[in-house]
Design a protein around this motif. Structure first.
Motif, short mmCIF file in Angstrom:
data_model
loop_
_atom_site.label_atom_id
_atom_site.label_comp_id
_atom_site.label_asym_id
_atom_site.label_seq_id
_atom_site.Cartn_x
_atom_site.Cartn_y
_atom_site.Cartn_z
N HIS A 58 43.32 44.80 10.96
CA HIS A 58 43.25 45.14 12.02
C HIS A 58 44.25 44.32 13.00
O HIS A 58 44.24 43.71 13.92
CB HIS A 58 41.78 45.41 12.88
CG HIS A 58 41.19 45.15 12.18
ND1 HIS A 58 39.57 44.55 12.27
CD2 HIS A 58 40.94 46.87 11.85
CE1 HIS A 58 38.92 45.34 11.14
NE2 HIS A 58 39.35 46.18 11.19
N PRO A 59 45.77 44.14 12.84
CA PRO A 59 46.68 43.75 13.87
C PRO A 59 46.36 43.70 14.87
O PRO A 59 47.01 42.48 15.95
CB PRO A 59 47.58 44.27 12.77
CG PRO A 59 47.34 45.67 11.62
CD PRO A 59 46.27 46.07 12.45
N ASP A 60 45.95 44.67 15.69
CA ASP A 60 46.20 44.86 17.34
C ASP A 60 45.16 43.75 17.68
O ASP A 60 44.51 43.55 18.66
CB ASP A 60 45.73 46.34 17.54
CG ASP A 60 46.87 46.78 17.80
OD1 ASP A 60 48.18 46.42 17.38
OD2 ASP A 60 46.71 48.42 17.56
N TYR A 61 43.91 43.81 16.96
CA TYR A 61 42.36 43.15 17.32
C TYR A 61 43.08 41.06 16.75
O TYR A 61 41.72 40.34 17.31
CB TYR A 61 41.49 43.49 16.98
CG TYR A 61 41.40 44.92 16.83
CD1 TYR A 61 41.67 45.52 18.26
CD2 TYR A 61 40.24 46.08 16.12
CE1 TYR A 61 41.42 47.03 18.50
CE2 TYR A 61 39.93 46.87 16.57
CZ TYR A 61 40.03 47.64 17.73
OH TYR A 61 40.47 48.45 17.81
N GLY A 62 43.59 41.46 15.63
CA GLY A 62 43.72 39.76 15.31
C GLY A 62 42.60 39.31 13.93
O GLY A 62 42.09 38.32 13.74
N THR A 63 42.31 40.65 13.42
CA THR A 63 40.96 39.84 12.34
C THR A 63 41.48 40.77 11.26
O THR A 63 42.46 41.84 10.88
CB THR A 63 39.51 40.95 13.22
OG1 THR A 63 40.28 42.43 13.27
CG2 THR A 63 39.28 39.98 14.05
N ALA A 64 40.41 40.32 10.39
CA ALA A 64 40.14 41.02 8.66
C ALA A 64 38.66 41.33 8.59
O ALA A 64 38.21 41.03 9.07
CB ALA A 64 40.61 40.26 7.38
N ASN A 65 38.61 41.83 7.52
CA ASN A 65 37.20 42.52 7.07
C ASN A 65 36.97 43.67 5.84
O ASN A 65 37.86 43.72 5.53
CB ASN A 65 36.84 43.96 8.20
CG ASN A 65 37.79 45.08 7.94
OD1 ASN A 65 39.05 45.05 7.66
ND2 ASN A 65 37.11 46.13 8.65
N ALA A 66 35.46 43.41 5.35
CA ALA A 66 35.41 44.27 3.81
C ALA A 66 34.46 45.20 4.51
O ALA A 66 32.99 44.14 4.88
CB ALA A 66 35.29 42.67 2.93
N ILE A 67 34.09 45.67 3.91
CA ILE A 67 33.49 47.03 4.28
C ILE A 67 32.88 46.89 2.77
O ILE A 67 33.09 47.59 2.10
CB ILE A 67 33.90 48.22 4.56
CG1 ILE A 67 34.76 48.33 6.25
CG2 ILE A 67 33.76 49.83 4.72
CD1 ILE A 67 35.22 49.18 6.82
N PHE A 68 31.26 47.60 3.03
CA PHE A 68 30.36 47.86 2.04
C PHE A 68 29.83 49.14 2.27
O PHE A 68 29.15 49.29 3.80
CB PHE A 68 29.07 46.86 1.80
CG PHE A 68 30.02 46.03 1.11
CD1 PHE A 68 29.43 45.86 -0.56
CD2 PHE A 68 30.53 44.92 2.45
CE1 PHE A 68 30.20 45.01 -1.26
CE2 PHE A 68 30.52 44.20 1.25
CZ PHE A 68 31.31 43.33 -0.24
N GLN A 69 29.81 50.42 2.03
CA GLN A 69 29.34 51.73 2.98
C GLN A 69 28.18 51.78 1.76
O GLN A 69 28.02 52.50 0.65
CB GLN A 69 31.10 52.82 2.52
CG GLN A 69 30.23 54.19 2.88
CD GLN A 69 29.83 54.53 4.46
OE1 GLN A 69 30.77 54.04 5.07
NE2 GLN A 69 28.47 54.85 4.82
N LEU A 70 27.30 52.06 2.62
CA LEU A 70 26.13 52.53 1.84
C LEU A 70 25.46 53.98 2.60
O LEU A 70 26.51 54.48 3.47
CB LEU A 70 25.04 51.59 2.32
CG LEU A 70 25.03 49.93 1.84
CD1 LEU A 70 24.35 49.31 2.52
CD2 LEU A 70 25.31 49.75 0.87
#
Length: 297
Positions: free
Chosen positions: A37-49
């Motif tokens: 998320h360039p606007d937030y300054g974050t990176a993520n990993a998602i596990f969709q259940l």
């Protein structure tokens, strides 16, 4: 009220790569997607259940949200950070929350970038934590369709994986205030308000989109005093569903995860096991049907 689900649960982590690998082992599923998320300054990993997704999130740059995460991680370490409720109309949610006395923002656009250049878009409605028991929570309307969040693929027998979230636990000092916020102002159904003296707590179960928000007001004792009434509520733990708890427990134990033996759950007809490590700082339970209970029903 337009809220219709727990869209996702946020887990703040320092080492995104390491905890993502841990969650692949825990859930028995491959990560759905990685992004930033360039606007937030974050990176993520998602596990969709089946009924929600788990978002592991780390600060990697500059931005107000990244700084909020850093503060949380510095003070509390890895663990549950927030809940996002799903809505099909962010504008209506904003207006209804404002009418209920919550200082909700107008819908705020946001986007996430995948490593392949793909872009996911959404609109968020934020509310100050002071208005919602001191918790971090917001509402989201996805602009991009669900195909941008593929289901986390099982890496073995599906009955031994985690396929859904059963409940998320919030500890609160004031059950009446929790009912006012979650029930009256946010419109989430209060399914049960139970004075469980045998467990030393008042237990409130709010249900939305197949997930229970389990809010607990502990009475306290000499070893663990009750929370001061002016203290903020806190996210505590999370329970995942497995079709076969014994198979899930055996899978985790064979992978070197510290997991308890399977035991009868508090809810009749269920089995549970406790995950004791590699959970990103989240107290974690596995819950599922008791086959013997099914046979004798």
């Amino acid at each position: 009220m337009p809220l219709n689900r727990v869209d996702h649960v946020l887990v703040a982590v320092n080492d995104l790569d390491a905890v993502t690998r841990d969650y692949e082992v825990l859930t028995g599923r491959a990560v759905s997607l990685r992004g930033s998320h360039p606007d937030y300054g974050t990176a993520n990993a998602i596990f969709q259940l089946e009924n929600t997704y788990i978002e592991l999130i780390s600060p990697v740059g500059e931005g107000p949200f990244a700084q909020q995460l850093r503060t949380h991680l510095d003070e509390k370490g890895d663990g549950l950070f927030g809940i996002t409720f799903g809505t099909d109309d962010a504008q209506v949610t904003s207006e209804e929350w404002q009418q209920q006395g919550l200082r909700a923002t107008a819908p705020q656009p946001g986007e996430g970038h995948g490593p392949d250049g793909s872009v996911r878009q959404w609109r968020n409605v934020y509310v100050p934590s002071e208005d919602v028991l001191g918790l971090f929570l917001f509402a989201i309307e996805h602009v991009s369709d669900a195909s941008t969040r593929p289901t986390a693929a099982p890496q073995g027998p599906e009955e031994a994986t985690f396929h859904a979230v059963d409940h998320v636990v919030v500890n609160t000092p004031d059950g009446d205030k929790a009912i006012s916020v979650f029930g009256d102002k946010m419109g989430i159904r209060l399914a049960l308000d139970r004075d469980a003296k045998q467990w030393g707590a008042r237990m409130m179960f709010f249900r939305i989109g197949g997930i229970t928000l389990e809010v607990i007001q502990r009475y306290g004792d000499e070893k663990t005093p009750a929370m001061p009434l002016d203290a903020p509520s806190v996210y505590w733990g999370m329970a995942f569903r497995a079709h076969d708890v014994a198979a899930a427990q055996a899978r985790l134990a064979s992978a070197g995860v510290n997991v308890s033996d399977v035991r009868k759950g508090r809810k009749p007809g269920t089995l549970v096991a406790t995950v004791r490590d590699k959970s990103g700082g989240v107290p974690m339970l596995i819950v599922g049907p008791d086959p013997q209970a099914d046979e004798t029903a």
